[in-house]
Design a protein around this motif. Structure first.
Motif, PDB file in Angstrom:
ATOM      1  N   LEU A  77      -4.644   0.925   0.185  1.00  0.00           N
ATOM      2  CA  LEU A  77      -4.683   0.513  -1.220  1.00  0.00           C
ATOM      3  C   LEU A  77      -3.337   0.596  -1.926  1.00  0.00           C
ATOM      4  CD1 LEU A  77      -8.021   2.142  -2.440  1.00  0.00           C
ATOM      5  CD2 LEU A  77      -7.553  -0.279  -2.033  1.00  0.00           C
ATOM      6  N   ALA A  78      -2.432   1.383  -1.409  1.00  0.00           N
ATOM      7  CA  ALA A  78      -1.133   1.582  -2.065  1.00  0.00           C
ATOM      8  C   ALA A  78      -0.020   1.524  -1.026  1.00  0.00           C
ATOM      9  CB  ALA A  78      -1.124   2.935  -2.777  1.00  0.00           C
ATOM     10  N   PRO A  79       1.187   1.193  -1.452  1.00  0.00           N
ATOM     11  CA  PRO A  79       2.301   1.125  -0.496  1.00  0.00           C
ATOM     12  C   PRO A  79       2.653   2.498   0.080  1.00  0.00           C
ATOM     13  CG  PRO A  79       2.899   0.108  -2.602  1.00  0.00           C
ATOM     14  CD  PRO A  79       1.592   0.791  -2.801  1.00  0.00           C
ATOM     15  N   ARG A  80       3.140   2.470   1.287  1.00  0.00           N
ATOM     16  CA  ARG A  80       3.633   3.666   1.979  1.00  0.00           C
ATOM     17  C   ARG A  80       4.958   4.094   1.367  1.00  0.00           C
ATOM     18  NH1 ARG A  80       3.809   5.785   6.676  1.00  0.00           N
ATOM     19  NH2 ARG A  80       2.181   4.521   7.566  1.00  0.00           N
ATOM     20  N   LEU A  81       5.235   5.381   1.387  1.00  0.00           N
ATOM     21  CA  LEU A  81       6.521   5.921   0.953  1.00  0.00           C
ATOM     22  C   LEU A  81       7.453   5.853   2.162  1.00  0.00           C
ATOM     23  CD1 LEU A  81       4.373   7.208  -1.037  1.00  0.00           C
ATOM     24  CD2 LEU A  81       6.039   8.997  -1.374  1.00  0.00           C
ATOM     25  N   HIS A 120      -3.629   6.819  -5.811  1.00  0.00           N
ATOM     26  CA  HIS A 120      -3.545   5.364  -5.878  1.00  0.00           C
ATOM     27  C   HIS A 120      -4.485   4.877  -6.974  1.00  0.00           C
ATOM     28  CE1 HIS A 120      -7.490   5.282  -3.936  1.00  0.00           C
ATOM     29  NE2 HIS A 120      -7.017   6.252  -3.180  1.00  0.00           N
ATOM     30  N   HIS A 121      -4.443   3.588  -7.258  1.00  0.00           N
ATOM     31  CA  HIS A 121      -5.368   3.004  -8.223  1.00  0.00           C
ATOM     32  C   HIS A 121      -6.760   2.933  -7.605  1.00  0.00           C
ATOM     33  CE1 HIS A 121      -4.615  -0.453  -5.667  1.00  0.00           C
ATOM     34  NE2 HIS A 121      -5.683  -1.024  -6.200  1.00  0.00           N
ATOM     35  N   ASP A 122      -7.757   2.863  -8.439  1.00  0.00           N
ATOM     36  CA  ASP A 122      -9.126   2.681  -7.969  1.00  0.00           C
ATOM     37  C   ASP A 122      -9.552   1.254  -8.290  1.00  0.00           C
ATOM     38  OD1 ASP A 122     -11.801   2.713  -7.285  1.00  0.00           O
ATOM     39  OD2 ASP A 122     -12.409   4.030  -8.913  1.00  0.00           O
ATOM     40  N   PRO A 123      -9.660   0.387  -7.286  1.00  0.00           N
ATOM     41  CA  PRO A 123     -10.023  -0.996  -7.562  1.00  0.00           C
ATOM     42  C   PRO A 123     -11.408  -1.141  -8.181  1.00  0.00           C
ATOM     43  CG  PRO A 123      -9.867  -0.604  -5.184  1.00  0.00           C
ATOM     44  CD  PRO A 123      -9.444   0.648  -5.859  1.00  0.00           C
ATOM     45  N   SER A 124     -12.264  -0.144  -8.034  1.00  0.00           N
ATOM     46  CA  SER A 124     -13.610  -0.195  -8.618  1.00  0.00           C
ATOM     47  C   SER A 124     -13.650   0.378 -10.027  1.00  0.00           C
ATOM     48  CB  SER A 124     -14.595   0.581  -7.739  1.00  0.00           C
ATOM     49  OG  SER A 124     -14.643   0.036  -6.450  1.00  0.00           O
ATOM     50  N   HIS A 125     -12.575   0.960 -10.482  1.00  0.00           N
ATOM     51  CA  HIS A 125     -12.479   1.545 -11.826  1.00  0.00           C
ATOM     52  C   HIS A 125     -13.540   2.614 -12.076  1.00  0.00           C
ATOM     53  CE1 HIS A 125      -9.561  -1.539 -12.676  1.00  0.00           C
ATOM     54  NE2 HIS A 125     -10.417  -2.454 -12.288  1.00  0.00           N
ATOM     55  N   GLY A 156      -4.477   7.517  -9.632  1.00  0.00           N
ATOM     56  CA  GLY A 156      -3.409   8.453  -9.316  1.00  0.00           C
ATOM     57  C   GLY A 156      -2.167   7.683  -8.909  1.00  0.00           C
ATOM     58  N   TRP A 157      -1.086   8.408  -8.629  1.00  0.00           N
ATOM     59  CA  TRP A 157       0.157   7.777  -8.197  1.00  0.00           C
ATOM     60  C   TRP A 157       1.088   8.820  -7.597  1.00  0.00           C
ATOM     61  CZ3 TRP A 157       3.779  10.453 -10.818  1.00  0.00           C
ATOM     62  CH2 TRP A 157       3.492  10.883 -12.109  1.00  0.00           C
ATOM     63  N   GLY A 207      12.410   7.344  -7.721  1.00  0.00           N
ATOM     64  CA  GLY A 207      12.362   6.483  -8.902  1.00  0.00           C
ATOM     65  C   GLY A 207      11.356   5.365  -8.842  1.00  0.00           C
ATOM     66  N   LYS A 208      10.565   5.269  -7.764  1.00  0.00           N
ATOM     67  CA  LYS A 208       9.577   4.203  -7.630  1.00  0.00           C
ATOM     68  C   LYS A 208       8.179   4.811  -7.663  1.00  0.00           C
ATOM     69  CE  LYS A 208       8.072   0.352  -4.786  1.00  0.00           C
ATOM     70  NZ  LYS A 208       8.202  -0.349  -3.530  1.00  0.00           N
ATOM     71  N   ARG A 209       7.304   4.156  -8.409  1.00  0.00           N
ATOM     72  CA  ARG A 209       5.917   4.612  -8.523  1.00  0.00           C
ATOM     73  C   ARG A 209       5.055   3.885  -7.486  1.00  0.00           C
ATOM     74  NH1 ARG A 209       3.020   5.626 -14.218  1.00  0.00           N
ATOM     75  NH2 ARG A 209       0.912   5.901 -13.465  1.00  0.00           N
ATOM     76  N   TYR A 210       4.299   4.663  -6.708  1.00  0.00           N
ATOM     77  CA  TYR A 210       3.421   4.126  -5.654  1.00  0.00           C
ATOM     78  C   TYR A 210       1.984   4.383  -6.078  1.00  0.00           C
ATOM     79  CZ  TYR A 210       7.638   4.082  -2.799  1.00  0.00           C
ATOM     80  OH  TYR A 210       8.889   3.838  -2.306  1.00  0.00           O
ATOM     81  N   GLN A 211       1.206   3.299  -6.245  1.00  0.00           N
ATOM     82  CA  GLN A 211      -0.192   3.474  -6.602  1.00  0.00           C
ATOM     83  C   GLN A 211      -1.007   2.295  -6.126  1.00  0.00           C
ATOM     84  OE1 GLN A 211       0.740   3.306 -11.055  1.00  0.00           O
ATOM     85  NE2 GLN A 211      -1.407   2.842 -10.965  1.00  0.00           N
TER      86      GLN A 211
END
Length: 166
Positions: A114-118, A146-151, A156-157, A162-166
């Motif tokens: 769901l979110a990019p790898r660091l 990470h974000h929750d696609p189902s809301h 989270g993130w 300096g880059k936000r991963y979620q």
């Protein structure tokens, strides 16, 4: 009719975002606008908000969760990587690493489906986070970074270099 026009505008924006030549910041802004537009359309049809208010959680410092032995609470904090672990590739894939915080250690389990790898994460790197804390005898675990696609869950993130991963 207004919803159909809005949907066409959103679809064109999505197409342009996928195929146009824009930098990453513009892509991120466009993506947020597209998601907001879909939420607005959904609200018009359902008459409700995208997430029930009882599902929205306020994050607390991870130190507080550890000190009070809390479980399944939304937390925030930061730490330095002391060990990177192999990815968990069974089912939903997760990047795993251990952080040293002021209050102990935490296993971070970051959903890379769901979110990019660091990428390039290594020992000594600083990572800030917000996610759900699960208590255990080794200091705890952080997931939902990470974000929750189902809301249905608080997003989270991770913040790394300096880059936000979620």
């Amino acid at each position: 009719m207004k919803n159909i026009i809005l949907l066409i505008i959103v679809a064109l924006g999505f197409w342009w975002w996928q195929h146009g030549t824009v930098d990453e910041q513009q892509k991120s802004q466009l993506q947020e606008q597209i998601v907001d537009s879909f939420k607005s359309i959904r609200n018009n049809f359902t008459g409700g908000a995208s997430a029930p208010s009882d599902q929205i959680r306020v994050a607390i410092p991870v130190k507080q969760a550890q000190d009070e032995n809390l479980d399944k609470v939304q937390v925030y904090g930061e730490g330095n990587v002391i060990k990177t672990l192999p990815d968990d590739n069974k089912g939903i894939r997760h990047q795993r690493f251990i952080l040293k915080t002021d209050n102990g250690t935490l296993l971070v389990v970051h959903n890379i489906d769901l979110a990019p790898r660091l990428n390039g994460l290594q020992r000594g790197d600083k990572v800030s986070f917000t996610g759900e804390y699960i208590s255990n005898e080794r200091g705890g675990l952080i997931h939902w970074t990470h974000h929750d696609p189902s809301h249905r869950h608080a997003d989270g993130w991770l913040l790394y270099k300096g880059k936000r991963y979620q």
